[in-house]
Design an enzyme around this catalytic site. Structure first.
Site, PDB file in Angstrom:
ATOM      1  NE  ARG A 180     -75.710  34.197  45.921  1.00  0.00           N
ATOM      2  CZ  ARG A 180     -75.911  32.944  45.500  1.00  0.00           C
ATOM      3  NH1 ARG A 180     -75.076  31.984  45.865  1.00  0.00           N
ATOM      4  NH2 ARG A 180     -76.930  32.673  44.719  1.00  0.00           N
ATOM      5  CE1 TYR A 199     -67.784  36.446  50.823  1.00  0.00           C
ATOM      6  CE2 TYR A 199     -68.022  36.824  53.180  1.00  0.00           C
ATOM      7  CZ  TYR A 199     -67.794  35.967  52.119  1.00  0.00           C
ATOM      8  OH  TYR A 199     -67.580  34.630  52.354  1.00  0.00           O
ATOM      9  NE  ARG A 259     -66.135  24.745  54.462  1.00  0.00           N
ATOM     10  CZ  ARG A 259     -66.693  23.711  55.065  1.00  0.00           C
ATOM     11  NH1 ARG A 259     -67.962  23.397  54.818  1.00  0.00           N
ATOM     12  NH2 ARG A 259     -66.000  22.984  55.921  1.00  0.00           N
ATOM     13  CG  ASP A 277     -72.441  30.207  47.778  1.00  0.00           C
ATOM     14  OD1 ASP A 277     -72.203  29.248  48.531  1.00  0.00           O
ATOM     15  OD2 ASP A 277     -73.283  31.096  48.033  1.00  0.00           O
TER      16      ASP A 277
END
Lengths: 246, 246
Positions: A198, A111, A50, A52
């Site tokens: 992040r 990522y 999921r 952001d």
């Protein structure tokens, strides 16, 4: 009923994230509405991760069950026509076994975080990377990143909204490399906590600026405390790159 | 008075092109208005090349004369603040001799044309490349491209609006390479005719599809006739990459 496995590219800019939200458009909702217009079924998409609001995907994997008989070609072409003008593109569609699950079958998520490290702001890729105008020390960032590799309690790098059962995760990879004016941070793990990438990148930014020493990354990790966190890097530099399956 | 040499990145999407136009916004006008707000002077920017509407620049070179005493740093930072939110970024500013000229001193222009050659449309880079959904034969394109290298009359690849004195130009480079899902066409010449790069790329697209044989590129060139032209590739795949000076 067929379970379809899809590989999806999207620009996260206009969306509240992958997942359906009451307060704004999502990638999931856009795809589900396209299926409904195409075959008049209320199908539900499940993704490997999921993302952001504002986070992009080069290749998100998802699955959806559809009653109507379709070919992979027709499903891909139909979805790509119906999601226009939203920046979503279905790259690949294939049939999957009924017990295959985009989220639970996934054994690694990858990522990429892109930093534009130059004085001038981005023009061509505005909204596609984090602009850091002061020179970053990539070697120090790589040294700091190496302290997070392995199995740890990542509470420091976890959002207060995180729904994971445990803060203990195994980070397989966190590499920092320079590519011209860009700095790329590549992260891989079976799964991540909410905001973990992040948060790690935000702290690496402090290391790159010299505000943190590389070993402060290890200290922040050991503290197991959100208050030890530097800052979250902005979402628009983050890309979901790949979901890996056995 | 100081003559400033600037290196400028821009996203051509919202502009009618580099040059000032009556009927819409241009990169030149946006920069000139920023200078006017900054130092209250009506300065005129001159660029190495005039790009069409929608064409991007990774690094356009331009010059401008300004009376007010400025540092390179202050001029760059001021312009970058004042052009917001337009997608223009001044990458570099340096002082130039009074007789240095962004257009007339330039000895080579370099362009890149990006084709996305896959079935699915672009999501992350919509508006930044030409989407060709059928598989292109890169070797045939390279063979066709090689026929245009050298000094020729490029009338076939010239816009009816071209203001050049002569259709004879020397093409130094026209290379076609595959980079994953993208095909890159790199072109270099002292100068190009209006629409020349987009016309050459459009014809190479026909070669890639098999609608033209590679040798049809040479025949189109020899015909010296716009009617022999295949089609213009769209502007949004084209990037002005570099202006070379002695």
């Amino acid at each position: 009923m067929t379970r379809w496995r899809l590989t999806i590219e999207f620009d996260g800019g206009p969306f509240m994230g992958w997942q359906r939200q009451d307060h704004g458009p999502s990638v999931q909702q856009t795809l589900e509405e396209a299926v409904e217009r195409m075959v008049h079924e209320r199908a539900v998409f499940t993704a490997a991760g999921r993302t952001d609001a504002g986070v992009h995907a080069l290749a998100m994997t998802a699955h959806v069950d559809i009653e109507r008989d379709l070919t992979p070609h027709r499903l891909r072409e139909g979805l790509n026509a119906l999601v226009r003008p939203q920046p979503i593109s279905v790259l690949e569609v294939q049939e999957a076994p009924d017990d295959w699950h985009a989220r639970f079958s996934c054994i690694q998520r990858r990522y990429l975080y892109r930093i534009l490290n130059r004085r001038a702001p981005p023009a061509l890729e505005a909204g596609k990377l984090w602009h850091v105008p002061v020179a970053l020390d990539v070697e120090a960032m790589q040294e700091g990143a190496s302290m997070l590799i392995g199995r740890h309690d990542f509470t420091t790098f976890r959002s207060v909204h995180c729904q994971s059962d445990s803060p203990v995760k195994t980070l397989d990879r966190l590499d920092v490399t320079r590519n011209g004016e860009e700095i790329h941070i590549q992260a891989a793990a079976r799964s991540f906590l909410h905001h973990q990438v992040r948060s790690m990148v935000g702290c690496l930014g402090l290391v790159g600026r010299g505000q943190w020493r590389p070993e402060d990354m290890g200290k922040a990790l050991e503290a197991r405390d959100r208050a030890s966190l530097g800052l979250n890097a902005p979402p628009h530099g983050l890309y979901f790159v790949e979901a890996v399956y056995p």
